[in-house]
Design an enzyme around this catalytic site. Structure first.
Site, PDB file in Angstrom:
ATOM      1  N   HIS A  24       6.156  -0.214 -51.230  1.00  0.00           N
ATOM      2  CA  HIS A  24       5.513   0.182 -49.968  1.00  0.00           C
ATOM      3  C   HIS A  24       5.977   1.568 -49.538  1.00  0.00           C
ATOM      4  O   HIS A  24       7.153   1.796 -49.258  1.00  0.00           O
ATOM      5  CB  HIS A  24       5.866  -0.822 -48.871  1.00  0.00           C
ATOM      6  CG  HIS A  24       4.972  -0.730 -47.680  1.00  0.00           C
ATOM      7  ND1 HIS A  24       3.775  -1.407 -47.578  1.00  0.00           N
ATOM      8  CD2 HIS A  24       5.085  -0.016 -46.530  1.00  0.00           C
ATOM      9  CE1 HIS A  24       3.204  -1.128 -46.417  1.00  0.00           C
ATOM     10  NE2 HIS A  24       3.978  -0.275 -45.771  1.00  0.00           N
ATOM     11  N   ASP A  26       4.380   4.689 -46.838  1.00  0.00           N
ATOM     12  CA  ASP A  26       3.358   4.965 -45.828  1.00  0.00           C
ATOM     13  C   ASP A  26       2.938   6.429 -45.771  1.00  0.00           C
ATOM     14  O   ASP A  26       2.443   6.893 -44.736  1.00  0.00           O
ATOM     15  CB  ASP A  26       3.856   4.524 -44.449  1.00  0.00           C
ATOM     16  CG  ASP A  26       3.645   3.040 -44.205  1.00  0.00           C
ATOM     17  OD1 ASP A  26       2.487   2.604 -44.255  1.00  0.00           O
ATOM     18  OD2 ASP A  26       4.631   2.316 -43.981  1.00  0.00           O
ATOM     19  N   GLU A 129      -2.301  -3.020 -45.623  1.00  0.00           N
ATOM     20  CA  GLU A 129      -1.258  -3.641 -44.803  1.00  0.00           C
ATOM     21  C   GLU A 129      -1.878  -4.233 -43.539  1.00  0.00           C
ATOM     22  O   GLU A 129      -1.990  -3.578 -42.518  1.00  0.00           O
ATOM     23  CB  GLU A 129      -0.175  -2.615 -44.447  1.00  0.00           C
ATOM     24  CG  GLU A 129       1.043  -3.241 -43.793  1.00  0.00           C
ATOM     25  CD  GLU A 129       2.154  -2.244 -43.552  1.00  0.00           C
ATOM     26  OE1 GLU A 129       3.291  -2.687 -43.335  1.00  0.00           O
ATOM     27  OE2 GLU A 129       1.895  -1.019 -43.576  1.00  0.00           O
ATOM     28  N   HIS A 156      -0.129  -7.489 -40.002  1.00  0.00           N
ATOM     29  CA  HIS A 156       0.889  -6.490 -39.684  1.00  0.00           C
ATOM     30  C   HIS A 156       1.710  -7.087 -38.533  1.00  0.00           C
ATOM     31  O   HIS A 156       2.142  -8.244 -38.632  1.00  0.00           O
ATOM     32  CB  HIS A 156       0.264  -5.127 -39.365  1.00  0.00           C
ATOM     33  CG  HIS A 156       1.273  -4.031 -39.289  1.00  0.00           C
ATOM     34  ND1 HIS A 156       1.551  -3.354 -38.125  1.00  0.00           N
ATOM     35  CD2 HIS A 156       2.119  -3.521 -40.224  1.00  0.00           C
ATOM     36  CE1 HIS A 156       2.513  -2.460 -38.347  1.00  0.00           C
ATOM     37  NE2 HIS A 156       2.872  -2.537 -39.615  1.00  0.00           N
ATOM     38  N   ASP A 326       9.685   1.362 -47.782  1.00  0.00           N
ATOM     39  CA  ASP A 326       8.995   1.642 -46.516  1.00  0.00           C
ATOM     40  C   ASP A 326       9.185   3.082 -46.067  1.00  0.00           C
ATOM     41  O   ASP A 326       9.203   3.376 -44.874  1.00  0.00           O
ATOM     42  CB  ASP A 326       9.418   0.670 -45.415  1.00  0.00           C
ATOM     43  CG  ASP A 326       8.384   0.558 -44.285  1.00  0.00           C
ATOM     44  OD1 ASP A 326       7.251   1.023 -44.477  1.00  0.00           O
ATOM     45  OD2 ASP A 326       8.717   0.006 -43.224  1.00  0.00           O
TER      46      ASP A 326
END
Length: 398
Positions: A24, A26, A129, A156, A326
């Site tokens: 993951h 972003d 997500e 989420h 993340d």
């Protein structure tokens, strides 16, 4: 036990052969928020450390060989607006892959991931997500799969009509009938069911429903740090039978108990000033920094994350763990894991704790590639026995 230098040398050698599959990142949302997808303004071929956790040089330095790029959209985007924003996120990833073709390679299958590794390129996959991205439409789910989305996180931070989030009040008690149909349709397509962000009841319901292995794209151990975003041991214990993979995250407020408590107070401070608690705009970060100056933030370390991985390996087994940092989705990071160049520090820490080369190859590469391949295999079987579902939320949930 290895010396620090020996551990780092071993870590780099392992990553050269078995690079990190990170569950993951972003970056697409950061590009949306910072520059409205103007990739020239955030050219990741040059140093972006002033703005981002991610650029190509740091991915290379970190030993990243495959990245699930999150095509996340906020939950206040609903209905068709959520679908449109998700399509824009997908387009952003496609633009990155096209622009940086020497470094990135689109991957839609486990075989594509292995081919990228053989070519020395970073396999680039997409993960949606939040189930709000499909607007309660199984046809939209299939369309996302056709565009390369290979996992969907069922929620989420907020509940949706058919699934409960870890950070919201119970709604449907896990998964509704339509929610279970979503899981079945994901199985039929070959899209991984991602159980990060969902309530423990949703995790258990999904495991009861799925015919394919699940993932947790960025979640750590609830026994080590009691935060609802983490995975309870009873769920970790089910992963061997399911075949799934839990990918430990680095977010301090999920991995360090003292940071959980500090973050709650910091979030309250942001909300008191009219900001969303996940806002990372310059104005919000200025407030964050002032709060931190007055109340020093507890600092997670590489060792903090390693403690989670030790526990997750003990409970789920070494075949069922991975890594999901993340990056570019969190305001704060642990010491030693400040950006995507930091993975060797974590691998070196695990070498020093006695993890074998084979253990670490599974953690970084093999488990994640296997789980996608297994989902593809299940999908082939299911497609031979049934067609697409056109069930609706209203039909199944009333």
């Amino acid at each position: 036990m290895s010396t620090v230098n020996d551990s780092m040398a071993q870590a780099r050698a392992i990553l050269a052969e078995f690079p990190v599959v990170d569950g993951h990142n972003d970056l697409p949302w950061a590009l949306r928020e910072q520059v409205t997808y103007d990739i020239d303004a955030r050219d990741i071929a040059v140093d972006q450390s002033a703005h981002l956790h991610t650029d190509l040089a740091r991915l290379r330095a970190g030993g990243v060989g495959a990245q699930f790029w999150s095509v996340y959209v906020r939950t206040d985007l609903t209905g068709d607006a959520a679908v449109s924003a998700t399509l824009e996120q997908i387009d952003c990833v496609d633009q990155l892959i096209a622009r940086y073709a020497g470094d990135l390679r689109e991957a839609r299958t486990a075989a594509d991931m292995e081919q990228a590794r053989a070519e020395g390129r970073i396999a680039s996959l997409k993960g949606a997500e939040g189930g709000h991205s499909i607007n309660n439409s199984l046809a939209t789910l299939r369309a996302l799969y056709a565009l390369g989305v290979r996992y969907m996180t069922l929620t989420h931070n907020d509940n949706i009509a058919w699934a409960d989030s870890a950070t919201d009040e119970p709604g449907v008690g896990g998964l509704s009938a339509f929610g279970r149909e979503v899981v079945r349709e994901m199985n039929r397509e070959g899209m991984l069911v991602d159980l990060s962000h969902v309530a423990a009841t949703t995790m258990r319901a999904a495991l009861d429903t799925t015919a394919a292995p699940v993932i947790f794209s960025h979640s750590s151990s609830r026994a080590v740090c009691d935060h609802p975003r983490n995975i309870p041991d009873d769920v970790l214990e089910r992963l061997p039978a399911n075949g799934g993979v839990a990918m430990a995250t680095f977010v301090p407020k999920f991995v360090l108990q003292a940071a959980v408590d500090w973050t709650a107070a910091a979030d309250d401070n942001l909300r008191a000033h009219g900001y969303h608690h996940l806002d990372t705009s310059p104005e919000a970060m200025k407030l964050h920094r002032a709060f931190e100056e007055a109340t020093p933030r507890p600092v997670a370390t590489v060792s903090t994350v390693a403690d989670h991985l030790d526990h997750m390996r003990e409970v789920a087994g070494v075949d069922h763990i991975g890594i999901g940092g993340d990056y570019d989705g969190t305001a704060f990071t642990p010491d030693g894991l400040g950006d995507v160049s930091g993975y060797p520090n974590l691998i070196a820490e695990l070498v020093g704790r006695g993890w074998s080369r084979d253990d670490l190859a599974k953690l970084t590469w093999r488990n994640a590639v296997r789980v996608l391949g297994d989902a593809e295999s299940v999908a082939r079987d299911l497609q031979g026995s049934r067609g697409p579902s056109n069930a609706t939320l209203q039909q199944l949930d009333g």
